[in-house]
Write a protein that holds these residues in place. Structure first.
Motif, PDB file in Angstrom:
ATOM      1  N   PHE A  56       4.117  19.119 -17.348  1.00  0.00           N
ATOM      2  CA  PHE A  56       3.124  19.948 -18.074  1.00  0.00           C
ATOM      3  C   PHE A  56       4.204  21.509 -17.690  1.00  0.00           C
ATOM      4  N   TRP A  57       4.642  21.478 -16.638  1.00  0.00           N
ATOM      5  CA  TRP A  57       5.305  23.244 -16.382  1.00  0.00           C
ATOM      6  C   TRP A  57       6.470  22.864 -17.305  1.00  0.00           C
ATOM      7  N   GLU A  58       7.267  22.254 -17.777  1.00  0.00           N
ATOM      8  CA  GLU A  58       7.720  22.578 -18.740  1.00  0.00           C
ATOM      9  C   GLU A  58       7.750  22.734 -20.707  1.00  0.00           C
ATOM     10  N   HIS A  84       0.578  -1.413  -0.273  1.00  0.00           N
ATOM     11  CA  HIS A  84       0.006  -0.060  -0.137  1.00  0.00           C
ATOM     12  C   HIS A  84       0.598   1.125  -0.031  1.00  0.00           C
ATOM     13  N   ALA A  85       1.725   1.392   1.042  1.00  0.00           N
ATOM     14  CA  ALA A  85       2.906   2.980   0.703  1.00  0.00           C
ATOM     15  C   ALA A  85       3.544   2.409   0.008  1.00  0.00           C
ATOM     16  N   LEU A  86       4.012   1.770  -0.480  1.00  0.00           N
ATOM     17  CA  LEU A  86       4.678   1.709  -2.621  1.00  0.00           C
ATOM     18  C   LEU A  86       3.753   2.682  -3.613  1.00  0.00           C
ATOM     19  N   LEU A  87       2.585   1.778  -3.030  1.00  0.00           N
ATOM     20  CA  LEU A  87       1.938   2.110  -4.313  1.00  0.00           C
ATOM     21  C   LEU A  87       1.033   3.785  -4.184  1.00  0.00           C
ATOM     22  N   ILE A  88       0.719   3.936  -2.864  1.00  0.00           N
ATOM     23  CA  ILE A  88       0.490   5.636  -2.896  1.00  0.00           C
ATOM     24  C   ILE A  88       1.858   6.220  -3.076  1.00  0.00           C
ATOM     25  N   ALA A  89       2.800   5.700  -2.772  1.00  0.00           N
ATOM     26  CA  ALA A  89       4.634   6.514  -3.306  1.00  0.00           C
ATOM     27  C   ALA A  89       4.740   6.943  -4.768  1.00  0.00           C
ATOM     28  N   LEU A 149       4.832   9.904  -6.866  1.00  0.00           N
ATOM     29  CA  LEU A 149       5.946  10.416  -7.762  1.00  0.00           C
ATOM     30  C   LEU A 149       5.465  10.359  -8.749  1.00  0.00           C
ATOM     31  N   LEU A 150       4.834   9.664  -9.440  1.00  0.00           N
ATOM     32  CA  LEU A 150       4.337  10.143 -11.249  1.00  0.00           C
ATOM     33  C   LEU A 150       2.917  11.158 -10.998  1.00  0.00           C
ATOM     34  N   ALA A 151       2.201  11.591  -9.796  1.00  0.00           N
ATOM     35  CA  ALA A 151       1.542  13.005 -10.055  1.00  0.00           C
ATOM     36  C   ALA A 151       3.077  14.331 -10.113  1.00  0.00           C
ATOM     37  N   MET A 152       3.765  13.696  -9.336  1.00  0.00           N
ATOM     38  CA  MET A 152       4.988  14.624  -9.378  1.00  0.00           C
ATOM     39  C   MET A 152       5.912  15.389 -10.805  1.00  0.00           C
TER      40      MET A 152
END
Length: 106
Positions: free
Chosen positions: A98-100, A80-85, A89-92
């Motif tokens: 998007f910013w680039e 569960h922790a690895l899925l959240i991490a 990371l994918l969202a970041m």
């Protein structure tokens, strides 16, 4: 044997319809091969292809072996922790890309 055949057929179908290899070879890969051949002869494109596919297949095999080895501890809270991490990371990464892209066009 029937289950393994279905899994293999699914894997083959997924890889055939995956656009990433076609995009790579249509844009970057073919250009590298042609430039290498024009500059250095046939040895460079053959070496590039060999290294490319050995590393591509080798990395996929390494991932499979690591997942098989770690499947016993990839359960419960750790999983569960690895899925959240991974999601964070994918969202970041998405926000950063998007910013680039925004800075390039505006």
């Amino acid at each position: 044997m029937g289950v393994h055949r279905n899994v293999l057929l699914t894997a083959i179908t997924t890889n055939v319809f995956n656009p990433h290899p076609y995009l790579f070879w249509a844009t970057v890969g073919t250009t590298l091969l042609l430039q290498g051949f024009a500059s250095y002869g046939i040895g460079v494109p053959i070496s590039f292809l060999a290294a490319f596919y050995v590393l591509l297949v080798g990395m996929k095999m390494l991932i499979v072996f690591l997942l098989n080895w770690g499947r016993n501890w990839l359960r419960g809270k750790v999983y569960h922790a690895l899925l959240i991490a991974s999601g964070v990371l994918l969202a970041m990464l998405g926000i950063w890309l998007f910013w680039e892209g925004w800075q390039v066009f505006y």
